[in-house]
Design an enzyme around this catalytic site. Structure first.
Site, short mmCIF file in Angstrom:
data_model
loop_
_atom_site.label_atom_id
_atom_site.label_comp_id
_atom_site.label_asym_id
_atom_site.label_seq_id
_atom_site.Cartn_x
_atom_site.Cartn_y
_atom_site.Cartn_z
N SER A 82 0.81 -1.22 0.00
CA SER A 82 0.00 0.00 0.00
C SER A 82 0.84 1.27 0.00
CB SER A 82 -0.92 0.01 1.23
OG SER A 82 -0.15 -0.11 2.42
N THR A 184 -2.51 3.36 4.53
CA THR A 184 -1.57 4.47 4.44
C THR A 184 -0.58 4.44 5.61
OG1 THR A 184 -3.23 5.86 3.39
CG2 THR A 184 -1.39 7.00 4.44
N THR A 202 1.62 6.93 0.45
CA THR A 202 0.72 5.84 0.07
C THR A 202 0.74 5.62 -1.43
OG1 THR A 202 -1.56 5.03 0.25
CG2 THR A 202 -1.27 7.35 -0.22
N ARG A 212 -6.89 9.11 -9.32
CA ARG A 212 -7.59 9.24 -8.05
C ARG A 212 -6.61 9.63 -6.94
NH1 ARG A 212 -7.14 6.75 -2.69
NH2 ARG A 212 -9.16 7.08 -1.67
N THR A 235 -5.70 7.22 8.25
CA THR A 235 -5.66 6.14 7.28
C THR A 235 -7.07 5.56 7.17
OG1 THR A 235 -4.63 4.01 6.70
CG2 THR A 235 -5.03 4.41 9.03
N GLY A 236 -7.40 5.06 6.00
CA GLY A 236 -8.73 4.51 5.80
C GLY A 236 -9.33 4.94 4.48
#
Length: 331
Positions: A82, A184, A202, A212, A235-236
């Site tokens: 990631s 992230t 990330t 994106r 993060t998420g």
């Protein structure tokens, strides 16, 4: 409203909150810096980042140097899918990297988005901070800037990521399957002088639409730092975090006197109230208040923080946040 007036009003508004929760700082409203180094980051791979950041400080580097060197550990690790070299590509099979860095004393920051061909986007983001009048560079422009700054181009699609992409395309021959992932790496550092810096890096969602950009490289969303209040990284689900200016919101709650965990709780509540998915959202935060208090919170199970104090780093599981119906509280 001028920033000075806003801060004065915020201090006055927070006085009642401070008294009611017994979270008063030192006389004059400024929390006391403990004089210790405190580092907090997201996910188990944040442990290596914290240790590298601490070593950088011990070697005489600045707080900005430390957060930069810290997150570079994950960017260089092909096993982390990631971030950086190991990051999974977009739906076209291209790795696009995002990163940002901010100084909590000067508010100077730098960010790059959708950067291709460079394994260490945080280095390019730092160069934006140091050598550009701009705050954010994207796509081809970010790549041109990186080249001008002398950074070498490198292969960014690891063998493991290439294999994963090929398997995904077998399942989705049209290249339009769902995006996935959210891990992230974000890092917050408080040095012994009370100076706070933050960094995020990330590869974004796997199989995302080209171009994106989530919350990670956006100031106030994926990261925010203010020496007077604290620092936070997220993060998420980037879209959900961005909709409420998540990291900025956490810092502003800490400015009013909330503990980091209280500030994160308020922010998670805000996300849950605003999202049509309610609490079915991936959203996690770690934060350090200006007095050295730390906190972490997550909407779901499985999140971990890496915490460094007194020269020692440990990875800690963060319990999922469970609270009342978000629509009951309209603060």
């Amino acid at each position: 409203m001028h920033r000075r007036d806003f801060l004065l009003r915020g201090a006055a508004a927070g006085a009642g909150f401070l008294a009611s929760t017994e979270l008063q700082g030192e006389p004059g409203g400024s929390p006391r810096n403990p004089g210790e180094i405190v580092i907090i980051s997201t996910w188990p791979f944040g442990k290596a980042a914290n240790e590298a950041a601490l070593q950088t400080l011990e070697d005489g580097g600045s707080a900005l140097d430390a957060v930069e060197k810290g997150v570079m550990t994950a960017e260089a690790d092909p096993s982390i899918q990631s971030v950086g070299f190991g990051g999974l590509p977009n739906r076209s099979g291209v790795v696009e990297l995002d990163a940002a860095i901010q100084d909590g004393r000067s508010f100077e920051s730098g960010a790059v988005c959708s950067l291709q061909g460079y394994r260490h986007p945080i280095q390019v983001a730092r160069a934006v901070l140091d050598h550009s009048p701009h705050l954010v560079l994207v796509g081809a422009g970010a790549r041109e800037f990186a080249t001008d700054q002398g950074f070498p181009t490198e292969e960014t699609l690891s063998d493991k990521a290439r294999e994963a992409y090929q398997n995904w395309r077998k399942k989705h021959p049209d290249g339009k399957g769902p995006a996935a992932g959210h891990d992230t790496l974000g890092l917050v550092l408080l040095n012994s002088d009370g100076h706070i810096c933050v960094a995020c890096t990330t590869s974004g969602l796997a199989w995302k639409h080209p171009g994106r950009v989530g919350d990670s490289p956006l100031l106030g969303h994926g990261l925010y730092a203010d020496d007077e209040a604290g620092g936070c990284v997220a993060t998420g689900d980037g879209e959900e975090i961005t909709r409420v200016c998540g990291s900025f919101l956490v810092v502003e709650w800490m400015r009013k006197g909330a503990t980091p965990e209280e500030a994160i709780e308020e922010t998670l509540n805000r996300i849950a109230r605003r999202s049509p998915r309610g609490r079915d959202v991936h959203a996690s935060f770690v934060a350090i208040r200006a007095d050295g208090m730390t906190g972490a919170g997550s909407m779901r199970k499985g999140f971990h923080q890496a915490l460094t104090r007194n020269g020692s780093t440990e990875v800690l599981s963060v319990p999922a946040y469970v609270d009342r119906n978000p629509h009951e509280d309209q603060r």
